[in-house]
Design an enzyme around this catalytic site. Structure first.
Site, PDB file in Angstrom:
ATOM      1  CE1 TYR A 142      -3.543  -2.624   0.555  1.00  0.00           C
ATOM      2  CE2 TYR A 142      -4.667  -0.573   1.036  1.00  0.00           C
ATOM      3  CZ  TYR A 142      -4.711  -1.914   0.713  1.00  0.00           C
ATOM      4  OH  TYR A 142      -5.927  -2.525   0.560  1.00  0.00           O
ATOM      5  CE  LYS A 192       1.487 -17.108  -2.578  1.00  0.00           C
ATOM      6  NZ  LYS A 192       1.091 -18.488  -3.033  1.00  0.00           N
ATOM      7  CG  ASP A 225      -1.951 -19.898  -1.634  1.00  0.00           C
ATOM      8  OD1 ASP A 225      -1.343 -19.998  -0.543  1.00  0.00           O
ATOM      9  OD2 ASP A 225      -1.579 -20.512  -2.660  1.00  0.00           O
ATOM     10  CG  ASP A 249      -8.082  -4.844   1.327  1.00  0.00           C
ATOM     11  OD1 ASP A 249      -9.003  -4.369   1.998  1.00  0.00           O
ATOM     12  OD2 ASP A 249      -8.036  -4.781   0.078  1.00  0.00           O
ATOM     13  CG  ASP A 253     -13.623  -7.290   1.885  1.00  0.00           C
ATOM     14  OD1 ASP A 253     -13.433  -6.558   2.875  1.00  0.00           O
ATOM     15  OD2 ASP A 253     -14.058  -6.869   0.797  1.00  0.00           O
TER      16      ASP A 253
END
Ligand code: IPM
Ligand code: MG
Length: 368
Positions: A142, A192, A225, A249, A253
């Protein structure tokens, strides 16, 4: 003693209408619980752009830094889609996060019993769910440099940089371990590390903080993932999840939807403690500005109201009053109060934003 100060930035879309209900609840605490706040209102996002040509005026930034806590509604909307990137509504929110140094973003995903049927997952997978995502909020892709759209040969290239320092990882890891100790004592860290160097460093630092200072907390690591998959397969395996800004983020959600509606999920963004021991703090619902329903009185104010409950708990040391408000919400849901987001097409007539506020205030009165 002076009252604690709250800066309210209702923002865009459904922000103002859900925040109106929070203001009623703040007033209730002043009148009925002798817990008065000095409240100031200001603009953020598109609303600030419309007035000042910037999504966050410097004066507003200064007020946010001085306030004991900031309550934010939502930013953004299609009206602002064509604006230059530097003045988009979202930049106002990102500036607040960065300049207040709100590195630890707490996003609880809790499934209220009354809503378990409404989740897109099977009831037994989500009933009783209570997890906390701790999202790093001031760094990573970001904010990393270099960033931009550049010419390269005869075409353009878009660049963003994932960047984490050891100290940035260290401090958010600590906040996750501290929280876990007050919950079920488990942290799962997600990155990751199989493809990203920043993920390798993330994993190393989280492990080191654990081994040195939090060996009593159970720590596991997961690729992000796989984490997304596990969140929809068996979300109750988690207690606290700690992850970076971008994965956080997305995963938050996903976790939010497990609970039935994005309209239910609050968040707290906390920085380092000030001299008085209070962390710099901003509280906001996880849902966005929902321009499609803005101004129609349909929005669910619960996420914003529960964000104020988090403020009571994390900024003002009022855990019991926070629990009172959370129980009032649980009660109205158990009694069947439903805004449109909590209903299927055949479930009857939903109540309005204000009616949900009325119901929660009545439940608060009944709690006395
Ligand atoms: C969130 C939002 C923001 C983010 C946007 C509005 C900038 O999606 O708080 O999750 O990406 O962080
Ligand atoms: Mg988001």
């Amino acid at each position: 003693m002076a009252n604690p100060t709250l800066l309210i930035l209702a923002g865009d879309g459904i922000g103002p209408e859900v925040m109106d209900q929070v203001v009623r609840i703040i007033d209730w605490y002043g009148e009925k619980r002798s817990l008065a706040f000095d409240v100031e209102h200001d603009l953020v996002g598109g609303a600030a752009y419309d007035k000042h040509g910037t999504p966050l005026h410097d004066d507003t930034m200064a007020k946010a830094l001085a306030a004991d806590a900031v309550l934010l509604g939502a930013v953004g909307g299609p009206k602002y889609d064509a604006l230059d990137f530097s003045v988009k509504p979202e930049r106002g929110l990102l500036r607040l996060r960065k300049e207040m140094d709100l590195f630890s973003n707490l996003r609880p995903a809790q499934c209220f019993d009354a809503l378990a049927d409404f989740s897109s997952l099977k009831k037994d997978i989500v009933a009783g769910l209570d997890i906390m995502i701790v999202r790093e909020l001031t760094s990573g892709v970001y904010f990393g440099e270099p960033r931009g759209i550049f010419e390269e040969g005869n075409e353009r290239v878009g660049i963003n940089t994932q960047r984490y320092t050891e100290s940035e990882i260290d401090r958010v890891a600590r906040s996750a371990f501290e929280l876990a100790r007050r919950r079920n004592n488990k942290v799962c860290s997600m990155e990751k590390a199989n493809v990203m160097e920043s993920g390798i460093l993330w994993r190393e630092v989280v492990q080191k903080v654990h081994d040195e200072d939090y060996p009593d907390v159970e720590l596991t690591h997961m690729y992000a993932d796989n984490g997304a998959m596990q969140l929809v397969r068996a979300p109750k395996q988690f207690d606290v999840i700690v992850t970076d800004n971008l994965f956080g983020d997305i995963l938050s959600d996903c976790a939010a939807m497990l609970t039935g509606s994005l309209g239910m999920l609050p968040s707290a963004s906390l920085g380092a403690p000030n001299a008085d021991g209070r962390p710099k703090a901003l509280y906001e619902p996880v849902h966005g500005s929902a321009p499609d329903i803005a101004g129609q009185g349909k929005a669910n104010p619960i996420a914003c109201i529960l964000s104020f409950a988090m403020a009571l708990r994390y900024s003002f040391d009022q855990g019991e009053e926070a629990a009172r408000l959370e129980q009032a919400v649980e009660q109205v849901l158990a009694d069947g109060a439903r805004t449109a987001d909590l209903m299927g097409p055949e479930d009857g007539t939903p109540i309005s934003t204000t009616e949900m506020g009325d119901a929660i205030l009545a439940a608060l009165d009944a709690s006395l």
